[in-house]
Design an enzyme around this catalytic site. Structure first.
Site, PDB file in Angstrom:
ATOM      1  N   ASN A 266     -11.712   3.471  12.086  1.00 28.64           N
ATOM      2  CA  ASN A 266     -11.326   3.172  10.703  1.00 28.64           C
ATOM      3  C   ASN A 266     -11.789   4.331   9.827  1.00 28.64           C
ATOM      4  O   ASN A 266     -12.974   4.456   9.535  1.00 28.64           O
ATOM      5  CB  ASN A 266     -12.002   1.849  10.289  1.00 28.64           C
ATOM      6  CG  ASN A 266     -11.816   1.530   8.813  1.00 28.64           C
ATOM      7  OD1 ASN A 266     -11.006   2.165   8.122  1.00 28.64           O
ATOM      8  ND2 ASN A 266     -12.553   0.551   8.324  1.00 28.64           N
ATOM      9  N   TRP A 267     -10.837   5.170   9.439  1.00 26.57           N
ATOM     10  CA  TRP A 267     -11.208   6.383   8.692  1.00 26.57           C
ATOM     11  C   TRP A 267     -11.500   6.107   7.221  1.00 26.57           C
ATOM     12  O   TRP A 267     -11.903   6.994   6.501  1.00 26.57           O
ATOM     13  CB  TRP A 267     -10.101   7.435   8.833  1.00 26.57           C
ATOM     14  CG  TRP A 267     -10.105   8.111  10.179  1.00 26.57           C
ATOM     15  CD1 TRP A 267     -10.982   7.892  11.201  1.00 26.57           C
ATOM     16  CD2 TRP A 267      -9.192   9.125  10.639  1.00 26.57           C
ATOM     17  NE1 TRP A 267     -10.681   8.702  12.261  1.00 26.57           N
ATOM     18  CE2 TRP A 267      -9.588   9.463  11.954  1.00 26.57           C
ATOM     19  CE3 TRP A 267      -8.087   9.761  10.072  1.00 26.57           C
ATOM     20  CZ2 TRP A 267      -8.911  10.432  12.703  1.00 26.57           C
ATOM     21  CZ3 TRP A 267      -7.411  10.723  10.826  1.00 26.57           C
ATOM     22  CH2 TRP A 267      -7.818  11.056  12.118  1.00 26.57           C
ATOM     23  N   LYS A 268     -11.233   4.916   6.764  1.00 28.43           N
ATOM     24  CA  LYS A 268     -11.454   4.565   5.350  1.00 28.43           C
ATOM     25  C   LYS A 268     -10.826   5.645   4.456  1.00 28.43           C
ATOM     26  O   LYS A 268      -9.767   6.162   4.787  1.00 28.43           O
ATOM     27  CB  LYS A 268     -12.950   4.365   5.093  1.00 28.43           C
ATOM     28  CG  LYS A 268     -13.563   3.383   6.098  1.00 28.43           C
ATOM     29  CD  LYS A 268     -14.965   2.963   5.787  1.00 28.43           C
ATOM     30  CE  LYS A 268     -15.447   1.994   6.863  1.00 28.43           C
ATOM     31  NZ  LYS A 268     -16.788   1.491   6.629  1.00 28.43           N
TER      32      LYS A 268
ATOM     33  N   HIS B 181     -11.224  -6.547   5.945  1.00 26.56           N
ATOM     34  CA  HIS B 181     -12.430  -5.706   6.075  1.00 26.56           C
ATOM     35  C   HIS B 181     -13.401  -6.062   4.945  1.00 26.56           C
ATOM     36  O   HIS B 181     -12.968  -6.378   3.832  1.00 26.56           O
ATOM     37  CB  HIS B 181     -12.050  -4.227   6.003  1.00 26.56           C
ATOM     38  CG  HIS B 181     -13.208  -3.338   6.347  1.00 26.56           C
ATOM     39  ND1 HIS B 181     -14.173  -3.005   5.419  1.00 26.56           N
ATOM     40  CD2 HIS B 181     -13.575  -2.757   7.507  1.00 26.56           C
ATOM     41  CE1 HIS B 181     -15.081  -2.244   6.016  1.00 26.56           C
ATOM     42  NE2 HIS B 181     -14.740  -2.072   7.275  1.00 26.56           N
TER      43      HIS B 181
ATOM     44  N   GLU C 248     -15.098  -4.366   3.024  1.00 28.49           N
ATOM     45  CA  GLU C 248     -14.922  -3.608   1.776  1.00 28.49           C
ATOM     46  C   GLU C 248     -13.764  -4.167   0.950  1.00 28.49           C
ATOM     47  O   GLU C 248     -13.792  -4.130  -0.282  1.00 28.49           O
ATOM     48  CB  GLU C 248     -14.736  -2.109   2.105  1.00 28.49           C
ATOM     49  CG  GLU C 248     -16.060  -1.483   2.523  1.00 28.49           C
ATOM     50  CD  GLU C 248     -15.963  -0.399   3.579  1.00 28.49           C
ATOM     51  OE1 GLU C 248     -14.885   0.201   3.742  1.00 28.49           O
ATOM     52  OE2 GLU C 248     -16.990  -0.157   4.257  1.00 28.49           O
TER      53      GLU C 248
ATOM     54  N   GLU D  76     -18.089  -7.807  12.100  1.00 20.38           N
ATOM     55  CA  GLU D  76     -18.767  -6.693  11.439  1.00 20.38           C
ATOM     56  C   GLU D  76     -19.806  -7.243  10.460  1.00 20.38           C
ATOM     57  O   GLU D  76     -19.462  -7.577   9.320  1.00 20.38           O
ATOM     58  CB  GLU D  76     -17.761  -5.841  10.672  1.00 20.38           C
ATOM     59  CG  GLU D  76     -16.723  -5.187  11.533  1.00 20.38           C
ATOM     60  CD  GLU D  76     -16.159  -3.931  10.879  1.00 20.38           C
ATOM     61  OE1 GLU D  76     -16.244  -2.863  11.484  1.00 20.38           O
ATOM     62  OE2 GLU D  76     -15.659  -4.018   9.746  1.00 20.38           O
TER      63      GLU D  76
ATOM     64  N   GLY E  60     -21.956   1.136   7.722  1.00 20.99           N
ATOM     65  CA  GLY E  60     -22.261   2.382   7.016  1.00 20.99           C
ATOM     66  C   GLY E  60     -23.735   2.532   6.642  1.00 20.99           C
ATOM     67  O   GLY E  60     -24.097   3.398   5.855  1.00 20.99           O
TER      68      GLY E  60
ATOM     69  N   SER F 198     -22.009   0.616  12.152  1.00 22.16           N
ATOM     70  CA  SER F 198     -22.867   1.712  12.619  1.00 22.16           C
ATOM     71  C   SER F 198     -22.827   1.911  14.138  1.00 22.16           C
ATOM     72  O   SER F 198     -23.833   2.234  14.758  1.00 22.16           O
ATOM     73  CB  SER F 198     -24.311   1.517  12.135  1.00 22.16           C
ATOM     74  OG  SER F 198     -24.350   1.556  10.710  1.00 22.16           O
TER      75      SER F 198
ATOM     76  N   GLY G 121     -16.360   3.247  11.872  1.00 20.86           N
ATOM     77  CA  GLY G 121     -16.092   4.059  10.685  1.00 20.86           C
ATOM     78  C   GLY G 121     -16.590   5.480  10.898  1.00 20.86           C
ATOM     79  O   GLY G 121     -15.909   6.319  11.490  1.00 20.86           O
ATOM     80  N   GLY G 122     -17.801   5.746  10.442  1.00 24.12           N
ATOM     81  CA  GLY G 122     -18.359   7.107  10.433  1.00 24.12           C
ATOM     82  C   GLY G 122     -18.206   7.879  11.730  1.00 24.12           C
ATOM     83  O   GLY G 122     -17.800   9.047  11.727  1.00 24.12           O
TER      84      GLY G 122
HETATM   85  P1  PGA Z   1     -19.356   2.247  10.163  1.00 23.30           P
HETATM   86  O1  PGA Z   1     -18.108   1.387   9.603  1.00 23.30           O
HETATM   87  O2  PGA Z   1     -19.079   2.472  11.643  1.00 23.30           O
HETATM   88  O3  PGA Z   1     -19.334   3.521   9.388  1.00 23.30           O
HETATM   89  O4  PGA Z   1     -20.571   1.434   9.954  1.00 23.30           O
HETATM   90  C1  PGA Z   1     -17.552   0.336  10.366  1.00 23.30           C
HETATM   91  C2  PGA Z   1     -16.433  -0.322   9.592  1.00 23.30           C
HETATM   92  O5  PGA Z   1     -16.561  -0.505   8.382  1.00 23.30           O
HETATM   93  O6  PGA Z   1     -15.383  -0.702  10.171  1.00 23.30           O
END
Ligand code: PGA
Length: 257
Positions: free
Chosen positions: A9-11, A100, A102, A172, A178, A218, A239-240
């Protein structure tokens, strides 16, 4: 046996040029890594990069699939700034991330709205990756179980057992996204087992057994191995650590072991 899935997930990261470079490198590397053992590899870039990545990945559609990070439930209409399911199909998406944290927390998406999107995605032939998870407050108040079960049920209201073959669940924990704080494999497994038991209660043994449940929060190359070793963890939503090809491929390599 459930096919493992690694979804990046590149956000709101990467422009056209850097996104294409990472995606093509991931496709090349993943083709080799997954030759012996199948792993579903998914990239979810920003909406504006989908079309470009779709053409960049044309030669390897079976290696890397594309997901959107969100969508509107309606087919079309006066929804300024939004994107419809058929628009996503148009640019080569097979999957869509829905609910998600967010979207839930920053954009106040409700459980009802997410359920509506899940139905719309399935009706259009897009596979929803449905995210659920508790906040730190909720975990500390012993509401982890109740929160995850509530969000799971709410997202799946009216979804049939047959339609569940299209659905992927992502657990999640909000406090792990993050933050560099991963749930321990034991903490994650506990919730994954709970989700699977609830799928059995809502549907049947077969649906519970076949549904992929991803962990997210994470996930990094050095912790994914112990997470994937757990019985009910079928992959990761990342994500990251999905932003560079090296790190993304290191995750795929672990899933392909
Ligand atoms: P993260 O994000 O790996 O940077 O913690 C995961 C996500 O929000 O899907």
């Amino acid at each position: 046996m459930r096919t493992p899935m690694i979804a990046g997930n590149w956000k709101m990261n990467h422009n056209l040029e850097t996104g294409r470079a990472v995606a093509t490198a991931v496709a090349q590397g993943a083709a080799e890594l997954t030759a012996a053992k199948k792993v579903e590899v998914i990239i979810a870039p920003s909406f504006v990069s989908l079309s470009s990545l779709s053409s960049a990945l044309k030669s390897s559609p079976d290696t890397v699939q594309l997901a959107a990070q969100n969508m509107h439930w309606a087919e079309k209409g006066a929804y300024t700034g939004d994107i419809s399911p058929s628009m996503l199909l148009d640019v080569g998406c097979s999957h869509v991330i829905l609910g998600h944290s967010e979207r839930r927390h920053v954009f106040l998406e409700s459980d009802e709205l997410i359920n509506r999107k899940v139905h719309s995605a399935i009706a259009h032939g897009l596979k929803p990756i449905v995210c659920i998870g508790e906040t730190l407050d909720e975990r500390e108040s012993n509401w982890t179980e109740a929160k995850n079960i509530f969000q799971l049920r709410a997202a799946l209201v009216g979804v049939s057992a047959q339609e569940m073959s299209q659905v992927v669940i992502a657990y999640e924990p909000v406090w792990a996204i993050g933050t560099g704080k991963t749930a321990t494999p034991e903490q994650a497994q506990e919730v994954h087992a709970l989700i699977r038991a609830e799928l059995k209660a809502l549907y049947n043994e077969q649906v519970a057994h076949a549904t992929r449940i991803l962990y997210g929060g994470s996930v990094k190359p050095d912790n994914i191995g112990e997470l994937l070793a757990k019985n009910d963890i079928d992959g990761a939503l990342v994500g990251g650590a999905s932003l560079t090809a090296d790190s993304f491929l290191a995750l795929v390599a672990e899933a392909a072991k």
